[in-house]
Structures are given as structure tokens and as C-alpha cells.
Design a protein around this motif. Sequence first.
Motif, PDB file in Angstrom:
ATOM      1  N   ILE A 189       0.840  -1.201   0.000  1.00  0.00           N
ATOM      2  CA  ILE A 189       0.000   0.000   0.000  1.00  0.00           C
ATOM      3  C   ILE A 189       0.878   1.256   0.000  1.00  0.00           C
ATOM      4  O   ILE A 189       0.638   2.215  -0.749  1.00  0.00           O
ATOM      5  CB  ILE A 189      -0.942  -0.012   1.213  1.00  0.00           C
ATOM      6  CG1 ILE A 189      -2.030  -1.080   1.035  1.00  0.00           C
ATOM      7  CG2 ILE A 189      -1.579   1.364   1.431  1.00  0.00           C
ATOM      8  CD1 ILE A 189      -2.826  -1.369   2.293  1.00  0.00           C
TER       9      ILE A 189
ATOM     10  N   ALA B 290       1.190   4.036  -3.050  1.00  0.00           N
ATOM     11  CA  ALA B 290       0.880   5.447  -2.830  1.00  0.00           C
ATOM     12  C   ALA B 290       1.995   6.348  -3.342  1.00  0.00           C
ATOM     13  O   ALA B 290       1.746   7.478  -3.781  1.00  0.00           O
ATOM     14  CB  ALA B 290       0.637   5.700  -1.345  1.00  0.00           C
TER      15      ALA B 290
ATOM     16  N   ARG C 114      -2.358  10.576   2.081  1.00  0.00           N
ATOM     17  CA  ARG C 114      -2.532  10.094   0.712  1.00  0.00           C
ATOM     18  C   ARG C 114      -1.197   9.662   0.107  1.00  0.00           C
ATOM     19  O   ARG C 114      -1.113   8.652  -0.583  1.00  0.00           O
ATOM     20  CB  ARG C 114      -3.154  11.189  -0.157  1.00  0.00           C
ATOM     21  CG  ARG C 114      -3.668  10.674  -1.496  1.00  0.00           C
ATOM     22  CD  ARG C 114      -3.965  11.803  -2.452  1.00  0.00           C
ATOM     23  NE  ARG C 114      -2.731  12.406  -2.949  1.00  0.00           N
ATOM     24  CZ  ARG C 114      -2.691  13.335  -3.917  1.00  0.00           C
ATOM     25  NH1 ARG C 114      -3.808  13.775  -4.443  1.00  0.00           N
ATOM     26  NH2 ARG C 114      -1.548  13.840  -4.314  1.00  0.00           N
TER      27      ARG C 114
ATOM     28  N   GLY D  84      -0.138   6.541   2.038  1.00  0.00           N
ATOM     29  CA  GLY D  84      -1.063   5.437   1.901  1.00  0.00           C
ATOM     30  C   GLY D  84      -1.560   4.902   3.222  1.00  0.00           C
ATOM     31  O   GLY D  84      -2.755   4.756   3.456  1.00  0.00           O
TER      32      GLY D  84
ATOM     33  N   LEU E  77      -5.342   4.422   7.317  1.00  0.00           N
ATOM     34  CA  LEU E  77      -5.320   4.071   5.905  1.00  0.00           C
ATOM     35  C   LEU E  77      -6.094   5.138   5.141  1.00  0.00           C
ATOM     36  O   LEU E  77      -7.229   5.469   5.500  1.00  0.00           O
ATOM     37  CB  LEU E  77      -5.965   2.700   5.700  1.00  0.00           C
ATOM     38  CG  LEU E  77      -6.132   2.209   4.264  1.00  0.00           C
ATOM     39  CD1 LEU E  77      -4.783   1.840   3.677  1.00  0.00           C
ATOM     40  CD2 LEU E  77      -7.079   1.007   4.206  1.00  0.00           C
ATOM     41  N   HIS E  78      -5.493   5.682   4.081  1.00  0.00           N
ATOM     42  CA  HIS E  78      -6.184   6.704   3.299  1.00  0.00           C
ATOM     43  C   HIS E  78      -7.259   6.067   2.431  1.00  0.00           C
ATOM     44  O   HIS E  78      -7.094   4.956   1.921  1.00  0.00           O
ATOM     45  CB  HIS E  78      -5.190   7.480   2.428  1.00  0.00           C
ATOM     46  CG  HIS E  78      -5.762   8.749   1.872  1.00  0.00           C
ATOM     47  ND1 HIS E  78      -6.445   8.793   0.671  1.00  0.00           N
ATOM     48  CD2 HIS E  78      -5.774  10.015   2.364  1.00  0.00           C
ATOM     49  CE1 HIS E  78      -6.835  10.044   0.450  1.00  0.00           C
ATOM     50  NE2 HIS E  78      -6.449  10.793   1.454  1.00  0.00           N
TER      51      HIS E  78
ATOM     52  N   ALA F 115      -6.240   4.823  -0.985  1.00  0.00           N
ATOM     53  CA  ALA F 115      -5.085   3.925  -1.066  1.00  0.00           C
ATOM     54  C   ALA F 115      -5.416   2.674  -1.872  1.00  0.00           C
ATOM     55  O   ALA F 115      -6.443   2.028  -1.666  1.00  0.00           O
ATOM     56  CB  ALA F 115      -4.623   3.541   0.335  1.00  0.00           C
TER      57      ALA F 115
END
Length: 398
Positions: free
Chosen positions: A12, A16, A215, A218, A263-264, A267
Motif C-alpha cells: 500500500i 501510494a 494520501r 497510503g 489508511l487513506h 489507497a
Amino acid sequence: MARLSLAQARRIALAAQGFTDPRPRSAPTVRQFRRAMDRMSALQLDSVNVLCRSHYLPVLARLGPFDREKLDTYLYRSGEHFELYTHEAAIISQDLQPHMRYRASQPRWKAGLKLEKELPGYVDAVFDEVAERGPLSIKDLSDPGDRSGPWWGQSKGKVALDWLYYTGRLAIRERTPMFVSVYDRPENVIRPDVLARPEVAMREALKHQMALGARSHGIGTDKDLADYFRLKVTDVRPLLDELVADGVLERVDVDGWGEGLYLHSEAKRPRRITGRALLTPFDPVVWYRPRAEALFDFHYRIEIYTPEHKRVFGYYVLPFLVDDELVARVDLKADRKAGVLLVKGAYLEERIVEPAQRDRAAAELWSTLDEMAEWLGLDGVGVADKGDLAPLLLRSRE
């Protein structure tokens, strides 16, 4: 609360940062530079040139070989980005400028405050000189003063220019080939439409920076996200609840990392990461050392300012990424006089024990070094017999 594996979290984080984006098949274009910058949000600058200027290396890691002059023209001349002291000295989007104005109203740099007190009127005189004569570097000032020491003993002129920059009265227009800052009035650097926007209130500005850091990372801890724009975690921790309530962030647990990470919402969760890259010490993937250790099991300290006899791995050591793991580290120097990219030391991580893993790390590193040498205009790669990866690297070359 969702639970992820550490391997999922690594993928992740790398996605990102743009490591799942396809590499260009030919020379990268402005569109691809823009995509890489959008992924990173901030491109940290550093003056050390033992290999090359550090801001080129994250772009190389993501896009492959590119025209460095073309990148600098895009960064400093397109009107899309500008230089600001955020994650240290960094290049960020001009659209962030209204979110950063509050920083100029509360500068705390002791050297600038001291100069204002001890030499009243001098800072204003430097500003007037830039305003009247146009873009100037420290060498162009009529009264720059003398340096007070060999390292950070800056002259009064340099302190004044940087103080004007920190307080928003001047902006950095560009860097010379020797990496010297050239200062100008903000209206000559920042687009008029950006300057016309109202200043964003500090609280909302901090919230926006945290969301943007999330962001670009991620996934991460509160400290990871705060570090992206060098915010105080105590100032922004309360804002995380709001970002969760807004649906921007989701709390997750990661096996082997911790509980209640963030967690965005945008992501990606790739099933695999493939590729290889050498990372500058100032790449967002590794610039916050506790994150690199937690996420990649990679204990990393830059040793540039460590006396040579006390260095463990070397002067300018780059982590080496293969797929979703940091598998090695390499001490590199561009020996321009000899025309060689010199590997002063090459070390596998202790957890890379399988023969197939070790051989692949060596082969991938050799290909990456060969590509880097050509990009730097050097004739080849030289490998010193230092580190457990060096013999394997020499064997890969044969």
C-alpha cells in the motif's frame, strides 16, 4: 477494524508513492513528471553532490532515466511548483501555498530573529535590493557579509535572505548549477491566481496537510503522517478523528506494526509490487526512519556527518528496493574524474539469507547501477571489495 499484514501495508505504501505506476517506455514527459510529483506531494532537496543532487533520485526511482535539465525546468519554470521549507527544503505544488501562509506568520528561526535585533534595518535593505534589482543570490548582494564558519556559519546576507524567505517576503525562484538559491519577490514566482486566494486558517491548513501526507504515504501512524510536512504530532493528533469521521482516513491494525494506524480512503491495495530502485536517503519511502524500520525492518541512519572511522556503512548510503522489500544498502560515489560510478560498499540485509534471494538482489542491483552510471554520463561501474554483497555483485557483472 480491518486488519492487514505487514506485507500488505508495504505494498500500500509503495503504491501510494507511485511504484505501481508503469515506467515510461521512452524519455519521461512533463505529464509523467507531474504524475510522480502528485504521488509524492513533496520533493525534498539536499545539497550533497557526491552522487548527484538528491531531488533527482526519487524521480529516477519511479520513472527511470530522464533529462535532469528538463525536470528542473518543469519544477522551477512551469508555474506548477515552488520551493518552501516544509519537509525541510522541498518542492511542493503552488496550490498548497495558501495552506502554508500561516507558517510565515510564526517563524521561530533564532538566527533571523537575532539578525533583526542586532542589525536593525539590514533585512529590509536586503529586501529592497532584491525588489529593485531583480532575482539575486547571496553572491549578488552589495553587502553580503562574511561567513562565520565552514559549515553552517552563514553570512549576515544569507541569514537575511533566508529569513525573508521563511517569513514569506521573498521566494526562491530557482537554483544555480552549483545549487545556490536565487531569491525573488513572491509575485514573480507564484502564479497570480494562487496569490489571489485567501489564506487558509491554520487549523484547516494542518488538516489538509495531514490528509495529503496520508494520501502520499497510503498508510501510517499519526507520527508518520505528521512528519510528511514536519508538523508537531501533538498539534495534529486531534484532527485525525475528524479525518476519520469525514471518511478521508480509516483506522486499521497491521500485524507486526501496530494497532490504530491510518489508511487513506484512496489507497490502492496491490496484490504484488515488482521492480527495483535505489532510494536516496531523502526519499519519502525512507525519510522518516522509525517508519522505515517498522514497515521494512530496515534500520537506517545517514552517516554523512559521522566521522569516517565511526561510519558503519559509509558516507552516502542508498537503500535498495526489490519488489516490496528493502534488501540491501549501497555506499555510492560518482567519481567524475575517473568516469566511474563507484560502489564503495555493498551490504545485504541480514534477513536476506536464501541463495536465490541473494543472487537476485545482486543481479537487480547490478542492472540498476549500470543504468544509473549511463544516466550520470559515466563510463561504467567500479566495485570495491567491501561488504557481503560486493563479491556477489562482482560475480553478477561477469
